[in-house]
Design a protein around this motif. Structure first.
Motif, mmCIF file in Angstrom:
data_model
loop_
_atom_site.group_PDB
_atom_site.id
_atom_site.type_symbol
_atom_site.label_atom_id
_atom_site.label_comp_id
_atom_site.label_asym_id
_atom_site.label_seq_id
_atom_site.Cartn_x
_atom_site.Cartn_y
_atom_site.Cartn_z
ATOM 1 N N LEU A 71 0.834 -1.199 0.000
ATOM 2 C CA LEU A 71 0.000 0.000 0.000
ATOM 3 C C LEU A 71 0.868 1.248 0.000
ATOM 4 N N VAL A 72 0.586 2.158 -0.933
ATOM 5 C CA VAL A 72 1.313 3.415 -1.036
ATOM 6 C C VAL A 72 0.290 4.547 -1.024
ATOM 7 N N PRO A 73 0.372 5.458 -0.045
ATOM 8 C CA PRO A 73 -0.594 6.563 -0.015
ATOM 9 C C PRO A 73 -0.329 7.538 -1.153
ATOM 10 N N ARG A 74 -1.378 8.172 -1.637
ATOM 11 C CA ARG A 74 -1.193 9.162 -2.702
ATOM 12 C C ARG A 74 -0.319 10.302 -2.203
ATOM 13 N N HIS A 75 -0.557 10.729 -0.972
ATOM 14 C CA HIS A 75 0.256 11.784 -0.363
ATOM 15 C C HIS A 75 0.775 11.265 0.969
ATOM 16 N N GLU A 76 2.080 11.245 1.104
ATOM 17 C CA GLU A 76 2.630 10.817 2.384
ATOM 18 C C GLU A 76 2.449 11.928 3.398
ATOM 19 N N GLY A 77 2.456 11.586 4.615
ATOM 20 C CA GLY A 77 2.252 12.505 5.734
ATOM 21 C C GLY A 77 1.985 11.630 6.926
ATOM 22 N N LYS A 78 0.701 11.496 7.256
ATOM 23 C CA LYS A 78 0.315 10.614 8.346
ATOM 24 C C LYS A 78 0.552 9.154 7.956
ATOM 25 N N TRP A 79 0.418 8.837 6.651
ATOM 26 C CA TRP A 79 0.527 7.463 6.163
ATOM 27 C C TRP A 79 1.797 7.289 5.336
ATOM 28 N N ARG A 80 2.350 6.092 5.397
ATOM 29 C CA ARG A 80 3.560 5.730 4.633
ATOM 30 C C ARG A 80 3.319 4.412 3.916
ATOM 31 N N GLN A 81 4.197 4.100 2.980
ATOM 32 C CA GLN A 81 4.108 2.817 2.281
ATOM 33 C C GLN A 81 4.304 1.671 3.268
ATOM 34 N N HIS A 82 3.477 0.630 3.118
ATOM 35 C CA HIS A 82 3.587 -0.539 3.986
ATOM 36 C C HIS A 82 2.905 -1.727 3.314
ATOM 37 N N ALA A 83 3.059 -2.899 3.874
ATOM 38 C CA ALA A 83 2.379 -4.104 3.375
ATOM 39 C C ALA A 83 1.387 -4.565 4.421
ATOM 40 N N ASN A 84 0.282 -5.146 3.949
ATOM 41 C CA ASN A 84 -0.757 -5.606 4.849
ATOM 42 C C ASN A 84 -1.444 -6.810 4.226
ATOM 43 N N THR A 85 -1.952 -7.710 5.053
ATOM 44 C CA THR A 85 -2.660 -8.888 4.548
ATOM 45 C C THR A 85 -4.088 -8.567 4.141
ATOM 46 N N THR A 86 -4.610 -7.417 4.555
ATOM 47 C CA THR A 86 -5.963 -7.027 4.180
ATOM 48 C C THR A 86 -5.953 -5.682 3.469
ATOM 49 N N LEU A 87 -7.011 -5.463 2.722
ATOM 50 C CA LEU A 87 -7.188 -4.224 1.981
ATOM 51 C C LEU A 87 -8.588 -3.705 2.268
ATOM 52 N N ALA A 88 -8.697 -2.499 2.815
ATOM 53 C CA ALA A 88 -9.993 -1.882 3.113
ATOM 54 C C ALA A 88 -10.347 -0.934 1.971
ATOM 55 N N PHE A 89 -11.415 -1.241 1.241
ATOM 56 C CA PHE A 89 -11.774 -0.459 0.058
ATOM 57 C C PHE A 89 -13.275 -0.204 0.031
ATOM 58 N N ILE A 90 -13.683 0.687 -0.866
ATOM 59 C CA ILE A 90 -15.093 0.997 -1.075
ATOM 60 C C ILE A 90 -15.531 0.296 -2.364
ATOM 61 N N ASN A 91 -16.628 -0.477 -2.276
ATOM 62 C CA ASN A 91 -17.069 -1.222 -3.457
ATOM 63 C C ASN A 91 -17.966 -0.359 -4.352
ATOM 64 N N TRP A 92 -18.515 -0.966 -5.403
ATOM 65 C CA TRP A 92 -19.345 -0.236 -6.365
ATOM 66 C C TRP A 92 -20.583 0.368 -5.736
ATOM 67 N N ASN A 93 -21.065 -0.203 -4.650
ATOM 68 C CA ASN A 93 -22.261 0.318 -3.971
ATOM 69 C C ASN A 93 -21.909 1.267 -2.837
ATOM 70 N N ASP A 94 -20.675 1.743 -2.828
ATOM 71 C CA ASP A 94 -20.184 2.672 -1.805
ATOM 72 C C ASP A 94 -20.209 2.069 -0.409
ATOM 73 N N GLU A 95 -20.012 0.746 -0.315
ATOM 74 C CA GLU A 95 -19.969 0.052 0.964
ATOM 75 C C GLU A 95 -18.527 -0.313 1.309
ATOM 76 N N PRO A 96 -18.171 -0.273 2.592
ATOM 77 C CA PRO A 96 -16.812 -0.651 3.000
ATOM 78 C C PRO A 96 -16.641 -2.174 3.038
ATOM 79 N N TRP A 97 -15.594 -2.653 2.397
ATOM 80 C CA TRP A 97 -15.260 -4.077 2.375
ATOM 81 C C TRP A 97 -13.784 -4.248 2.667
#
Length: 143
Positions: A71-97
């Motif tokens: 995972l690489v943030p568009r703008h670094e600051g509070k967040w930095r590049q890192h690896a994770n086993t999960t990905l939190a995203f918004i689906n086509w229905n605007d729901e968090p998955w």
């Protein structure tokens, strides 16, 4: 009266004209399809990355390395590049998955509830940075 242009020259000019027409037609077709601001999510524009919006509205880019999302943030600051086993995203229905990689498929949990009903899917259907609907498979994201 004989023509000043020989048969070889006529054939060469004809072939050049046909090639030029084919190239211009291909360019026009590309501009009509690829130039669209809202490309169909099923088109093969897939890259080896995914630009998505996380639950907290932070814009990220990700790809798969092994069983983890890099995972690489568009703008670094509070967040930095890192690896994770999960990905939190918004689906086509605007729901968090949340998604996990399992071989060539994803395991998906609505709102990250891994104790509840989980789904298996060959692709993630997500919203990109502009809110457009996109699809990515594990194979498309794997590096």
């Amino acid at each position: 009266m004989r023509s000043a242009i020989g048969p070889v020259t006529t054939v060469a000019v004809g072939l050049f004209a046909a090639l030029l027409v084919a190239v211009l037609a291909a360019k026009l077709l590309y501009e009509v399809t690829a130039g669209s601001r809202d490309r169909s999510p099923l088109q093969p524009w897939a890259q080896s990355r995914m630009d998505f919006v996380a639950w907290n509205d932070v814009r990220w880019t990700t790809w798969v390395h092994g069983k983890k999302f890099v995972l690489v943030p568009r703008h670094e600051g509070k967040w930095r590049q890192h690896a994770n086993t999960t990905l939190a995203f918004i689906n086509w229905n605007d729901e968090p998955w949340q998604a996990k990689v399992d071989g060539d498929e994803f395991v998906l949990a609505r709102r990250g509830n891994w104790q509840g009903d989980v789904e298996r899917a060959t692709a993630i259907r997500y919203r990109d940075w502009s809110g457009h609907r996109r699809i990515r498979t594990v194979a498309q994201l794997r590096r």
